[in-house]
Design a protein around this motif. Structure first.
Motif, mmCIF file in Angstrom:
data_model
loop_
_atom_site.group_PDB
_atom_site.id
_atom_site.type_symbol
_atom_site.label_atom_id
_atom_site.label_comp_id
_atom_site.label_asym_id
_atom_site.label_seq_id
_atom_site.Cartn_x
_atom_site.Cartn_y
_atom_site.Cartn_z
ATOM 1 N N ALA A 1 35.982 16.996 38.238
ATOM 2 C CA ALA A 1 37.370 16.564 38.061
ATOM 3 C C ALA A 1 37.786 15.638 39.199
ATOM 4 C CB ALA A 1 38.282 17.785 38.018
ATOM 5 N N GLY A 2 38.657 14.697 38.886
ATOM 6 C CA GLY A 2 39.195 13.773 39.870
ATOM 7 C C GLY A 2 40.190 12.846 39.209
ATOM 8 N N ASP A 3 40.638 11.848 39.950
ATOM 9 C CA ASP A 3 41.599 10.884 39.428
ATOM 10 C C ASP A 3 40.921 9.630 38.881
ATOM 11 O OD1 ASP A 3 43.932 12.400 40.342
ATOM 12 O OD2 ASP A 3 43.252 11.833 42.356
ATOM 13 N N ILE A 4 39.865 9.196 39.576
ATOM 14 C CA ILE A 4 39.157 7.967 39.225
ATOM 15 C C ILE A 4 37.664 8.266 39.182
ATOM 16 C CG2 ILE A 4 38.592 5.615 39.988
ATOM 17 C CD1 ILE A 4 41.357 5.531 41.333
ATOM 18 N N LEU A 5 36.982 7.710 38.197
ATOM 19 C CA LEU A 5 35.535 7.880 38.056
ATOM 20 C C LEU A 5 34.861 6.531 38.186
ATOM 21 C CD1 LEU A 5 33.024 9.627 37.302
ATOM 22 C CD2 LEU A 5 33.505 9.027 34.915
ATOM 23 N N LEU A 6 33.843 6.457 39.049
ATOM 24 C CA LEU A 6 33.007 5.261 39.207
ATOM 25 C C LEU A 6 31.567 5.651 38.910
ATOM 26 C CD1 LEU A 6 34.481 3.876 42.555
ATOM 27 C CD2 LEU A 6 35.189 3.339 40.209
ATOM 28 N N VAL A 7 30.946 4.960 37.983
ATOM 29 C CA VAL A 7 29.581 5.278 37.562
ATOM 30 C C VAL A 7 28.685 4.077 37.810
ATOM 31 C CG1 VAL A 7 28.105 6.012 35.650
ATOM 32 C CG2 VAL A 7 30.487 6.807 35.759
ATOM 33 N N ASP A 8 27.710 4.240 38.694
ATOM 34 C CA ASP A 8 26.690 3.215 38.927
ATOM 35 C C ASP A 8 25.425 3.947 39.344
ATOM 36 O OD1 ASP A 8 25.127 1.035 39.395
ATOM 37 O OD2 ASP A 8 26.433 0.129 40.887
ATOM 38 N N CYS A 9 24.749 4.488 38.359
ATOM 39 C CA CYS A 9 23.648 5.412 38.632
ATOM 40 C C CYS A 9 22.306 4.920 38.105
ATOM 41 C CB CYS A 9 23.978 6.781 38.071
ATOM 42 S SG CYS A 9 24.461 6.750 36.327
ATOM 43 N N GLU A 10 22.179 3.608 37.988
ATOM 44 C CA GLU A 10 20.887 2.993 37.647
ATOM 45 C C GLU A 10 20.268 3.563 36.373
ATOM 46 O OE1 GLU A 10 20.285 0.312 39.538
ATOM 47 O OE2 GLU A 10 22.079 0.948 40.588
ATOM 48 N N GLY A 11 21.067 3.677 35.331
ATOM 49 C CA GLY A 11 20.533 4.086 34.044
ATOM 50 C C GLY A 11 21.052 5.408 33.518
ATOM 51 N N CYS A 12 21.584 6.260 34.369
ATOM 52 C CA CYS A 12 22.051 7.560 33.871
ATOM 53 C C CYS A 12 23.379 7.454 33.144
ATOM 54 C CB CYS A 12 22.122 8.595 34.988
ATOM 55 S SG CYS A 12 23.627 8.544 35.977
ATOM 56 N N SER B 1 20.755 -3.317 32.328
ATOM 57 C CA SER B 1 19.993 -3.944 31.244
ATOM 58 C C SER B 1 18.763 -3.143 30.845
ATOM 59 C CB SER B 1 19.579 -5.361 31.641
ATOM 60 O OG SER B 1 18.691 -5.328 32.755
ATOM 61 N N TRP B 2 18.273 -2.292 31.710
ATOM 62 C CA TRP B 2 17.065 -1.535 31.385
ATOM 63 C C TRP B 2 17.375 -0.243 30.629
ATOM 64 C CZ3 TRP B 2 18.520 -2.833 36.337
ATOM 65 C CH2 TRP B 2 19.102 -1.827 37.102
ATOM 66 N N GLY B 3 18.632 -0.006 30.331
ATOM 67 C CA GLY B 3 18.992 1.164 29.526
ATOM 68 C C GLY B 3 18.494 0.997 28.100
ATOM 69 N N GLU B 4 18.589 2.078 27.335
ATOM 70 C CA GLU B 4 18.085 2.050 25.967
ATOM 71 C C GLU B 4 18.884 1.118 25.066
ATOM 72 O OE1 GLU B 4 17.213 5.779 24.102
ATOM 73 O OE2 GLU B 4 16.563 6.635 26.003
ATOM 74 N N GLU B 5 20.204 1.161 25.159
ATOM 75 C CA GLU B 5 21.052 0.323 24.318
ATOM 76 C C GLU B 5 22.261 -0.149 25.120
ATOM 77 O OE1 GLU B 5 21.678 3.036 21.001
ATOM 78 O OE2 GLU B 5 20.219 1.859 19.865
ATOM 79 N N PRO B 6 22.049 -1.024 26.112
ATOM 80 C CA PRO B 6 23.151 -1.411 26.993
ATOM 81 C C PRO B 6 24.303 -2.115 26.275
ATOM 82 C CG PRO B 6 21.233 -2.803 27.379
ATOM 83 C CD PRO B 6 20.796 -1.692 26.481
ATOM 84 N N PHE B 7 24.009 -2.913 25.271
ATOM 85 C CA PHE B 7 25.089 -3.635 24.591
ATOM 86 C C PHE B 7 25.936 -2.707 23.729
ATOM 87 C CE2 PHE B 7 21.970 -6.993 25.510
ATOM 88 C CZ PHE B 7 22.763 -7.728 26.382
ATOM 89 N N LYS B 8 25.312 -1.707 23.136
ATOM 90 C CA LYS B 8 26.082 -0.709 22.380
ATOM 91 C C LYS B 8 27.005 0.066 23.318
ATOM 92 C CE LYS B 8 23.320 0.269 18.303
ATOM 93 N NZ LYS B 8 22.589 1.304 17.554
ATOM 94 N N LEU B 9 26.494 0.414 24.496
ATOM 95 C CA LEU B 9 27.326 1.129 25.462
ATOM 96 C C LEU B 9 28.482 0.240 25.919
ATOM 97 C CD1 LEU B 9 27.984 3.529 27.249
ATOM 98 C CD2 LEU B 9 26.278 2.685 28.891
#
Length: 161
Positions: free
Chosen positions: A95-106, A127-135
């Motif tokens: 839980a928090g106020d703001i979420l930042l996600v930069d986990c190299e694929g997770c 770009s190396w994720g399974e479906e980056p454009f869908k995400l």
């Protein structure tokens, strides 16, 4: 001050600290910020310098966590404001106020419904994720806008506000 600290340990942290103002154009004042991909503390240092009250960070790389505790938090005097809680295992983050996600694929294991639990959020899509454009499309459908693309074009950051 923070820039000098990160330059002195750039072998461990690279130059990620340079991307923070471009990637995360949010109001952090008084916020508890949850960071998925806390690395050596560049994001924590940035959001605290922008007025965040507390940072809860997920990081899977023990070397980054070690560098944070042995160097970064001491030199910047931010140890009491940052807590590392281990790797993100998917689903709903802390839980928090703001979420930042930069986990190299997770980012693909993030429960996107949980983004509604935060007043603001940013997600880096790789770009190396399974479906980056869908995400990216799903995030834009939730109101996100593109805030930053890395010079190599392999990562894009989308933010809610």
């Amino acid at each position: 001050m923070a820039e000098a600290v990160f330059r002195s340990i750039s072998h461990a942290c690279e130059d990620w600290w340079r991307e923070q103002p471009l990637s995360y154009p949010l109001d952090f004042r008084g916020a508890t910020v949850v960071v998925i991909g806390g690395e050596c503390g560049t994001t924590a240092a940035y959001v605290l310098s922008r007025g965040a009250r507390k940072v809860i960070a997920y990081e899977r790389d023990n070397e980054f966590v070690r560098v944070f505790y042995e160097v970064v938090c001491r030199r910047l005097n931010i140890c009491e404001n940052v807590t590392y809680i281990g790797p993100f295992r998917g689903g709903r983050p802390a839980a928090g106020d703001i979420l930042l996600v930069d986990c190299e694929g997770c980012e693909e294991s993030l429960d996107l419904r949980s983004l509604n639990d935060y007043r603001a959020w940013c997600v880096a899509v790789h770009s190396w994720g399974e479906e980056p454009f869908k995400l990216m499309k799903r995030l834009m459908d939730m109101g996100a806008r593109l805030t930053y693309v890395t010079p190599d074009g392999k990562e894009a950051v989308l933010c809610s506000h």
